[in-house]
Design an enzyme around this catalytic site. Structure first.
Site, PDB file in Angstrom:
ATOM      1  N   GLY A 144       4.311  -5.044   6.897  1.00 25.37           N
ATOM      2  CA  GLY A 144       3.148  -4.254   6.517  1.00 25.37           C
ATOM      3  C   GLY A 144       1.833  -4.974   6.671  1.00 25.37           C
ATOM      4  N   ASP A 145       1.853  -6.207   7.204  1.00 21.64           N
ATOM      5  CA  ASP A 145       0.610  -6.957   7.393  1.00 21.64           C
ATOM      6  C   ASP A 145       0.784  -7.867   8.610  1.00 21.64           C
ATOM      7  OD1 ASP A 145      -1.945  -8.258   6.882  1.00 21.64           O
ATOM      8  OD2 ASP A 145      -1.760  -7.563   4.817  1.00 21.64           O
ATOM      9  N   ASP A 146      -0.102  -8.857   8.763  1.00 21.01           N
ATOM     10  CA  ASP A 146      -0.097  -9.697   9.964  1.00 21.01           C
ATOM     11  C   ASP A 146       1.288 -10.291  10.229  1.00 21.01           C
ATOM     12  OD1 ASP A 146      -2.796  -9.165   9.852  1.00 21.01           O
ATOM     13  OD2 ASP A 146      -3.365 -11.181   9.199  1.00 21.01           O
ATOM     14  N   SER A 185       3.079  -3.959  13.509  1.00 24.43           N
ATOM     15  CA  SER A 185       2.395  -4.051  12.216  1.00 24.43           C
ATOM     16  C   SER A 185       1.180  -3.143  12.236  1.00 24.43           C
ATOM     17  CB  SER A 185       1.947  -5.490  11.938  1.00 24.43           C
ATOM     18  OG  SER A 185       0.990  -5.530  10.899  1.00 24.43           O
TER      19      SER A 185
END
Length: 444
Positions: free
Chosen positions: A247-249, A280
């Site tokens: 859900g992120d980098d 992502s």
């Protein structure tokens, strides 16, 4: 081309391909894998893999045995097939945590059992909340010669309870990482699946000689702040041959937050990122935004991204100070991205109101080459700071196409930046001169 030379070239390219395929370039040799002659099983300490029994005492007893018996060459802790529920536990030096195929180490969801530890000095507080932070699920502090590996067993953080606390704004302290090594060295993480981390997945900080290879990292696209691999104020880091969907980098290189990172003064350096695939809603390969200790000598290549927010994202802010320099990213393919490339000086929040607005980051020597993208909404945004322009930004052989023509968004937006560009399509912004007339890139 004469037929003979065409035939010769074809043979040469084929032989080169076979050689490359048989012996892929790797940085993993910085930490040799060690064979452990002493082996124990979690079952020897009462571990039960039924998915219900809490095995915290078994894990802590097994690791206590490794720590205090000092077997020559270290000890392997074997996790048989099964689901082993446990609270967080600490690793020790000279050990291998080995997960068999079908083995799952699963975090309990009773947040009251998670102890608090001090904030990192380069952050000054928890990343999300003031004060301390919850200890990572699997934790190593001041350890060396540690291996986490196996037959693609799983380490599951069961992070949904933490994500919901974040969404409901009921968090009292910063969420736990899944794996964290502090002040550690000679660490290997390989052939393991990591999933559902409460916060960042793999976080080596103030550490050196770290290899992360052949791992899979999974979390829902809407899970908050579930970064894949975040080297932080660390050096000699090798990240290779992995799949990350979070859900992120996917990978974010960091080095401390504003005045606290400046005071601590430990950079991230000599980091290789190679053969990474993933998706992502945020960034594929990122530097920052916490870069106050400095980031230098980062090399990323052979990256394949799809359904990403930003393919390559170098981010910092006023008050960060520090430097970002000698960054090279090459051989990237991306499909379905909001932005292909973003290099910006206005990204990220601050730990408090004590940051120095005159502490401006220095960004120079960024080389991006051989990057191809389809269905990219905007090719790039490169925005430096008025009082600290970004210099030596070098783009070469870049094609980012697919959706720009259907919108009113300009393909490139640039300001306070200098450098050069060659074979860039859509055509680069005017701030980046044509390569044959520029010398600013030759120094990097």
């Amino acid at each position: 081309m004469p037929a003979f030379w065409f035939f010769f070239l074809s043979i040469f390219l084929c032989l080169s391909y076979v050689s490359t395929a048989a012996e892929p370039v790797t940085c993993s040799g910085i930490v040799p894998m060690k064979y452990r002659y002493d082996k124990i099983s979690i079952a020897d300490f009462g571990g039960v893999g039924d998915g219900v029994t809490v095995n915290t005492k078994a894990f802590r007893a097994a690791i206590y045995r490794i720590q205090h018996l000092h077997r020559r060459g270290g000890t392997l802790l074997y996790i048989p097939p099964g689901v082993y529920l446990t609270d967080s536990f600490n690793l020790t030096s000279h050990m291998t945590l080995y997960l068999a195929r079908g083995a799952v180490i699963k975090a309990t969801q009773d947040t009251k059992n998670w102890r608090l530890i001090a904030p990192l000095p380069s952050y000054g507080r928890g990343r999300e909340r003031p004060g301390g932070r919850y200890v990572s699920f699997i934790h190593g502090d001041g350890v060396h010669d540690v291996v986490i590996t196996g037959e693609n067993g799983t380490i599951d953080g069961q992070g949904d309870v933490w994500w919901n606390m974040w969404r409901q704004r009921t968090l009292q302290f910063t969420r736990p990482n899944l794996i964290e090594f502090i002040n550690s060295k000679n660490i290997i993480i390989s052939n393991v699946i990591f999933q559902n981390s409460p916060f960042w997945n793999i976080h080596p900080v103030y550490s050196s000689n770290i290899v992360v290879r052949y791992v899979t990292i999974l979390a829902p696209a809407d899970s908050p702040n579930t970064d894949g691999i975040d080297p932080d104020s660390s050096s000699n880091v090798c990240i290779e041959d992995s799949y990350i969907s979070t859900g992120d980098d996917l990978v974010a290189v960091k080095s401390g937050w504003d005045e606290y990172g400046i005071a601590y003064g430990r950079p991230s350096s000599d980091i290789t990122i190679r053969r990474i695939r993933g998706s992502s809603p945020f960034s594929g390969i990122a530097i920052g935004s916490e870069t106050s200790g400095g980031v230098e000598n980062v090399f990323a290549e052979h990256i394949n991204l799809y359904n990403v927010g930003v393919g390559i994202h170098i981010k910092t802010n006023i008050g960060r100070g520090g430097f970002i320099r000698n960054i090279t990213v090459s051989n990237v393919f991306m499909e379905k991205a909001r932005k292909g490339i973003k290099i910006a000086g206005d990204v990220g929040d601050h730990p408090d109101d004590k940051f120095n607005p005159n502490a401006l980051p220095v960004v120079k020597g960024i080389t991006l080459t051989d990057i191809w993208g389809i269905q990219v909404l905007q090719a790039g945004l490169i925005q430096g700071l008025k009082n600290s322009p970004f210099t030596g930004i070098c783009l070469s052989n870049i094609n980012l196409h697919g959706m720009t023509a259907t919108t009113r968004t300009p393909p490139w937006k640039c300001s306070d930046v200098s450098g050069a560009a060659h074979l860039v399509s859509p055509i680069q912004c005017s701030e980046l001169t044509s390569a044959q007339h520029a010398t600013s890139c030759s120094n990097y």
